[in-house]
Design an enzyme around this catalytic site. Sequence first.
Site, PDB file in Angstrom:
ATOM      1  N   LYS A   1      15.405  71.808 -19.451  1.00 31.13           N
ATOM      2  CA  LYS A   1      15.436  72.714 -18.307  1.00 31.13           C
ATOM      3  C   LYS A   1      14.439  73.874 -18.428  1.00 31.13           C
ATOM      4  O   LYS A   1      13.944  74.368 -17.416  1.00 31.13           O
ATOM      5  CB  LYS A   1      16.855  73.238 -18.081  1.00 31.13           C
ATOM      6  CG  LYS A   1      17.895  72.126 -17.853  1.00 31.13           C
ATOM      7  CD  LYS A   1      17.520  71.180 -16.716  1.00 31.13           C
ATOM      8  CE  LYS A   1      18.446  69.990 -16.607  1.00 31.13           C
ATOM      9  NZ  LYS A   1      17.992  68.970 -15.669  1.00 31.13           N
TER      10      LYS A   1
ATOM     11  N   LYS B   1      22.487  79.742 -19.942  1.00 31.84           N
ATOM     12  CA  LYS B   1      22.570  78.304 -19.664  1.00 31.84           C
ATOM     13  C   LYS B   1      22.026  77.498 -20.829  1.00 31.84           C
ATOM     14  O   LYS B   1      21.128  77.950 -21.532  1.00 31.84           O
ATOM     15  CB  LYS B   1      21.748  77.962 -18.415  1.00 31.84           C
ATOM     16  CG  LYS B   1      22.301  78.561 -17.140  1.00 31.84           C
ATOM     17  CD  LYS B   1      21.353  78.274 -16.010  1.00 31.84           C
ATOM     18  CE  LYS B   1      22.087  77.880 -14.755  1.00 31.84           C
ATOM     19  NZ  LYS B   1      21.154  77.488 -13.689  1.00 31.84           N
TER      20      LYS B   1
ATOM     21  N   GLY C   1      25.399  70.109 -15.103  1.00 34.81           N
ATOM     22  CA  GLY C   1      26.796  70.044 -14.696  1.00 34.81           C
ATOM     23  C   GLY C   1      27.609  71.274 -15.034  1.00 34.81           C
ATOM     24  O   GLY C   1      28.835  71.231 -15.046  1.00 34.81           O
TER      25      GLY C   1
ATOM     26  N   GLU D   1      16.483  70.879  -6.772  1.00 31.27           N
ATOM     27  CA  GLU D   1      17.573  71.750  -6.339  1.00 31.27           C
ATOM     28  C   GLU D   1      17.097  73.205  -6.331  1.00 31.27           C
ATOM     29  O   GLU D   1      16.418  73.639  -7.267  1.00 31.27           O
ATOM     30  CB  GLU D   1      18.767  71.616  -7.287  1.00 31.27           C
ATOM     31  CG  GLU D   1      19.339  70.204  -7.327  1.00 31.27           C
ATOM     32  CD  GLU D   1      20.616  70.110  -8.155  1.00 31.27           C
ATOM     33  OE1 GLU D   1      21.438  69.247  -7.844  1.00 31.27           O
ATOM     34  OE2 GLU D   1      20.790  70.905  -9.099  1.00 31.27           O
TER      35      GLU D   1
ATOM     36  N   GLU E   1      16.740  73.038 -10.771  1.00 28.64           N
ATOM     37  CA  GLU E   1      16.435  71.912 -11.644  1.00 28.64           C
ATOM     38  C   GLU E   1      16.065  70.719 -10.792  1.00 28.64           C
ATOM     39  O   GLU E   1      16.264  70.722  -9.583  1.00 28.64           O
ATOM     40  CB  GLU E   1      17.622  71.570 -12.547  1.00 28.64           C
ATOM     41  CG  GLU E   1      18.869  71.137 -11.814  1.00 28.64           C
ATOM     42  CD  GLU E   1      20.005  70.772 -12.786  1.00 28.64           C
ATOM     43  OE1 GLU E   1      20.033  71.293 -13.909  1.00 28.64           O
ATOM     44  OE2 GLU E   1      20.836  69.935 -12.408  1.00 28.64           O
TER      45      GLU E   1
ATOM     46  N   ASN F   1      16.691  66.609 -10.403  1.00 34.26           N
ATOM     47  CA  ASN F   1      17.458  65.436 -10.797  1.00 34.26           C
ATOM     48  C   ASN F   1      16.564  64.225 -10.630  1.00 34.26           C
ATOM     49  O   ASN F   1      16.164  63.883  -9.517  1.00 34.26           O
ATOM     50  CB  ASN F   1      18.716  65.282  -9.941  1.00 34.26           C
ATOM     51  CG  ASN F   1      19.701  66.422 -10.177  1.00 34.26           C
ATOM     52  OD1 ASN F   1      20.230  66.992  -9.242  1.00 34.26           O
ATOM     53  ND2 ASN F   1      19.917  66.775 -11.425  1.00 34.26           N
TER      54      ASN F   1
ATOM     55  N   ARG G   1      16.708  61.033 -10.464  1.00 34.18           N
ATOM     56  CA  ARG G   1      17.523  59.832 -10.208  1.00 34.18           C
ATOM     57  C   ARG G   1      17.993  59.877  -8.768  1.00 34.18           C
ATOM     58  O   ARG G   1      17.739  60.845  -8.059  1.00 34.18           O
ATOM     59  CB  ARG G   1      18.738  59.853 -11.130  1.00 34.18           C
ATOM     60  CG  ARG G   1      19.521  61.164 -10.972  1.00 34.18           C
ATOM     61  CD  ARG G   1      20.852  61.157 -11.661  1.00 34.18           C
ATOM     62  NE  ARG G   1      21.401  62.494 -11.782  1.00 34.18           N
ATOM     63  CZ  ARG G   1      22.064  63.150 -10.844  1.00 34.18           C
ATOM     64  NH1 ARG G   1      22.234  62.613  -9.653  1.00 34.18           N
ATOM     65  NH2 ARG G   1      22.539  64.363 -11.060  1.00 34.18           N
TER      66      ARG G   1
ATOM     67  N   VAL H   1      24.284  61.459  -6.006  1.00 37.04           N
ATOM     68  CA  VAL H   1      25.571  61.047  -5.450  1.00 37.04           C
ATOM     69  C   VAL H   1      25.516  61.143  -3.916  1.00 37.04           C
ATOM     70  O   VAL H   1      25.986  60.266  -3.195  1.00 37.04           O
ATOM     71  CB  VAL H   1      26.711  61.939  -5.987  1.00 37.04           C
ATOM     72  CG1 VAL H   1      28.040  61.543  -5.375  1.00 37.04           C
ATOM     73  CG2 VAL H   1      26.779  61.881  -7.504  1.00 37.04           C
TER      74      VAL H   1
END
Lengths: 448, 71
Positions: free
Chosen positions: A116, A158, A164, A275, A288, A290, A292, A295
């Site tokens: 990150k 962080k 998550g 995001e 960050e 993602n 992939r 959802v």
Amino acid sequence: MIRTVLVANRGEIARRVFRACRLLGLGTVAVYSDADRESPHVRDADRAVAIGPPPARASYLDAERILAAARETGADAIHPGYGFLSENWAFADACRRAGIVFIGPSPEAIRRMGDKTEARRLMAAAGVPVVPGSPETLADVATAERVARDIGYPVLLKAAAGGGGIGMARVDEPAGTAAAFAAARRRAEAAFGRGDLYVEKYLERPRHIEIQVFGDTAGTVLHLHERECSIQRRHQKLVEESPAPNLPPAVKEGLTRAAVAGARAIEYVNAGTLEFLVDAAGGFYFLEMNTRLQVEHPVTEEATGLDLVVEQLRVAAGEPLGWRQEAIVQRRAAIECRVYAEDPAKNFLPSPGTLTRLELPAGEAIRIESGVEAGSAVPVHYDPLLFKLVVSGRTRGEAVARLADALERCVVEGVKTTIPLLRRVVAHAEFVAGRVHTQMVEQGAFND
Amino acid sequence: MTEEIKAHITGVVFQIPTKPGDRVAAGDAVIVLESMKMEIPVEAPRAGAVKEIRVKEGQTVQEGETVAILE
């Protein structure tokens, strides 16, 4: 060229990918742990391979077992879904070395965005605004205190290897920094095997808005607009929608431009999401990426009418993107609710068990993505997502009304679920007005 | 006076941060369960000493099952 796809996942996302494979005439292979022998995703595939005992690290996270299953069945591509091995660059690399297509970005892109602090540095260099914070991993508490003083309290500590919300700690004043630092480091070490931390400015009541991007091997990078995902608990999303309500056009323009520039900077291929946090003044900051399928990808599919999973398969096979940016338009308003086996009345405590009854709504503009059926066991070993309810409408108002009605008609017995909370969310005046932020659930806006 | 500490949820024993003889305060995690990707502490209901741990790491426990004894 891809002929047979193995999905290294379970539940609703495995079923979603199999559906896309069938549309393209591709063969399908499921893998399953001993806990999932009877799961619907196993029956959906042409073939299924048992990969081990219920704990994820002995089955769905066991890269060797999964590669062996691919070899055994002649699968020439692996779709990782989300979670599990989807953002594990070493797995993507192992696929490549085994001559199997990993349906996703390159191992290099996964690795760079997975760290990150490295991701923030790369994005900042590409001109993407990032949340003010430490440029790199914090050496010690003194550095954390100095950076926090520079950017101003409150701050968030962080985990550099994290995600998550794990290993995250809010610090309100200098006096609390040392204790929070030690606790966050312990949690990060336990969860990720690496205790490196960084610090970020804590934004009051920001919105979480993300941009779906897509790249192909010819170097084209497009965006598929935004998703509003502010309704969260423990930094995990519960409700997502597209378009984001009340998003000023100039802010949206800035977000999509930054996201595409960021994805281009790392030569991104396949589906990905950047995001952002958006504050009340319209400032936006990269959180960050993602690397992939998300959802909540069906929200974008329902809004634009495009099939992201089919496109993932085509791009992984080396084909160019079949879309032009100007033709990608949000034609409808779409909203998704995540129904988890959790008890909202007990601070979202997991609620494993057996589904004794399951009745799901159907009808025009209602889409269900479910990994379970009546009689399904909901094991303790995996993510508690049961199904996603996705609706759309010509307007947001129509979509909200349809969602409220669809939620009323969901019947789930045997485990506690997030449905009662979701019903209160869609009935809430602030949600109906499209005025949401990331702290609403925790601040009790939707309490009984 | 001894008291049974019961799991308030079904899960797998993830960590056992205490051992027999340890002093704990009310609210301290006696064992940590993992359920559905979440770590959930089973806390001491009051201050006392851990008399006995009834579970092992990796073991599945049911809601309501006794995991430790406090005295």
